[in-house]
Design an enzyme around this catalytic site. Structure first.
Site, mmCIF file in Angstrom:
data_model
loop_
_atom_site.group_PDB
_atom_site.id
_atom_site.type_symbol
_atom_site.label_atom_id
_atom_site.label_comp_id
_atom_site.label_asym_id
_atom_site.label_seq_id
_atom_site.Cartn_x
_atom_site.Cartn_y
_atom_site.Cartn_z
ATOM 1 N N SER A 194 -3.747 12.211 0.636
ATOM 2 C CA SER A 194 -2.806 11.870 1.699
ATOM 3 C C SER A 194 -2.355 13.121 2.468
ATOM 4 C CB SER A 194 -1.627 11.110 1.106
ATOM 5 O OG SER A 194 -0.847 10.508 2.104
ATOM 6 N N ASP A 323 -6.963 1.271 4.971
ATOM 7 C CA ASP A 323 -5.821 2.121 4.652
ATOM 8 C C ASP A 323 -4.695 1.843 5.653
ATOM 9 O OD1 ASP A 323 -3.966 4.248 4.364
ATOM 10 O OD2 ASP A 323 -5.521 5.597 3.633
ATOM 11 N N HIS A 352 -4.357 2.779 0.387
ATOM 12 C CA HIS A 352 -3.973 4.184 0.500
ATOM 13 C C HIS A 352 -3.703 4.766 -0.880
ATOM 14 C CE1 HIS A 352 -2.500 7.780 2.465
ATOM 15 N NE2 HIS A 352 -1.410 7.744 1.698
#
Length: 401
Positions: A194, A323, A352
């Site tokens: 991320s 995502d 995600h």
């Protein structure tokens, strides 16, 4: 017959619903989940793909049928592995700024290293980080180390400077520290998740040929900060993700507010605590701290898509099309397709930082397996072997820095 239907309508409804659910699960069990792999057709890339069979397909948990559910269950369903760490507080600038570096165990000399970079306000306590450590330790016998952003991982800020997606100096200093401990010949790999993946991408591009790593895995990265921020401000995402992520950021700010509550602070805490979105937090905290003109300027500088074409070490990009937080649309397809150092894998599902697999996902996720296969393939490509039985552990002075 006509009188039978009303009297038994609830059973028919149950039967119809069960049949529909069963058919849907059956379809998800047999359907094709082939990944899209983008790369320059070099011998080196083909070698890596051939030795990473998991790249071709990710089969998600059948009853988790969209990116939102996958993302939510990814944080809830798996138990958190228990690990002990040795923490080093590393000074990373001339002003006394520090970052926390957690060693899962002390490495043996010449043992390959896996550096893990966490997501927004995360750290070594996060489930996805600990599962990566468990998988890497068990299946690959590498030494894992978690590098934190400033003030994250239950560490304390030592200067009035919050972490930023645009700044790579902290991980640059961390990689230099790790390299100084293990020596020039030991392979160092890294996986970023991320926010950590975006910062890692920017670092790789900035370093170019000077990069100290032998390979990198970029997982669920935000390549276009403005695009992802706009996506997070859509009403459903705003309620589900933006609000909670902003609360995490404000919790981070309150934990370190002693650095920001004096009269000459660049951050106005009263305004910052009124933030209801990530954009507002960035406007009140990051912009004044680092001197950006505005949010648009910050997001432009922080976006890692502009650095992909400059990467000069082998890198694997793993992203899910569904995502909901870091949109894959920010990935510049032409840049990654023309860079011989990058392999990009786009899976149809995955959410995600989740990638749950199996009927009841209580163990390793798909990204864990991909990271292991990629590092193993890179070690084979480098003809690198080591034996712990004939090596001594490296001394780590946790009080030195």
């Amino acid at each position: 017959m006509c009188s039978y239907l009303p009297e038994n309508s609830e059973y028919l409804l149950l039967l119809a619903s069960s049949t529909l659910v069963f058919s849907g699960l059956l379809w998800r069990m047999i359907k094709n989940y082939s990944s899209t792999i983008l790369m320059c057709p070099t011998e080196e890339n083909q070698f890596l793909v051939d030795h990473c069979p998991s790249l071709n397909e990710y089969r998600p948990t059948p009853w988790i049928f969209n990116g939102h559910l996958m993302t939510i269950f990814g944080t809830l369903i798996r138990p958190n592995p228990q690990h002990q760490f040795e923490r080093v507080l590393l000074t990373v600038d001339d002003h006394g700024g520090t970052v926390a570096i957690d060693w899962h165990r002390r490495p043996y000399r010449h043992q390959p290293i896996l550096v893990i970079l966490h997501g927004l306000t995360g750290g070594s306590e996060e489930s996805y980080v600990r599962w990566m450590i468990s998988c890497a330790s068990e299946k690959l016998d590498v030494c894992c180390v978690v590098v934190h952003a400033r003030g994250c991982g239950r560490s304390q800020l030592t200067t009035p400077t919050a972490f930023s997606a645009a700044i790579t100096d902290d991980i640059r200093a961390s990689f230099k520290y790790i390299r100084s401990l293990v020596g020039e010949q030991t392979p160092i790999f890294t996986v970023g998740y991320s926010l950590g993946a975006g910062i890692l991408t920017k670092y790789l591009g900035e370093e170019g040929d000077r990069c100290l790593l032998q390979g990198a895995i970029i997982c669920c990265a935000c390549f276009d900060m403005m695009l992802s921020t706009n996506q997070l401000e859509q009403w459903f995402n705003a309620l589900l993700y933006n609000r909670q992520l902003t609360k995490n950021l404000l919790r981070y700010l309150r934990r370190h507010e002693q650095h920001f509550n004096h009269t000459n602070s660049k951050v106005n805490l009263q305004n910052a605590y009124q933030s209801r979105t990530i954009r507002e937090y960035d406007q009140h905290v990051i912009i004044p701290t680092y001197g950006f003109r505005d949010v648009e300027h910050y997001y432009s500088v922080a976006s890692s898509n502009q650095w992909l074409k400059h990467i000069r070490v082998p890198a694997l990009i793993l992203s899910a099309i569904d995502d909901p937080i870091c949109s894959i649309d920010g990935l510049p397809i032409r840049d990654v397709s023309e860079n011989p150092n990058i392999i990009t894998v786009q899976t149809p599902e995955g959410g995600h930082v989740s990638y749950l697999q199996g009927w009841w996902p209580r163990s390793y996720s798909y990204d864990n397996i991909v990271v292991i296969e990629y590092i193993r393939a890179r070690l084979k490509q480098l003809n690198y072997e080591w034996n712990a039985d004939t090596n001594e552990q490296i001394f780590i002075d946790v009080n030195q820095f």
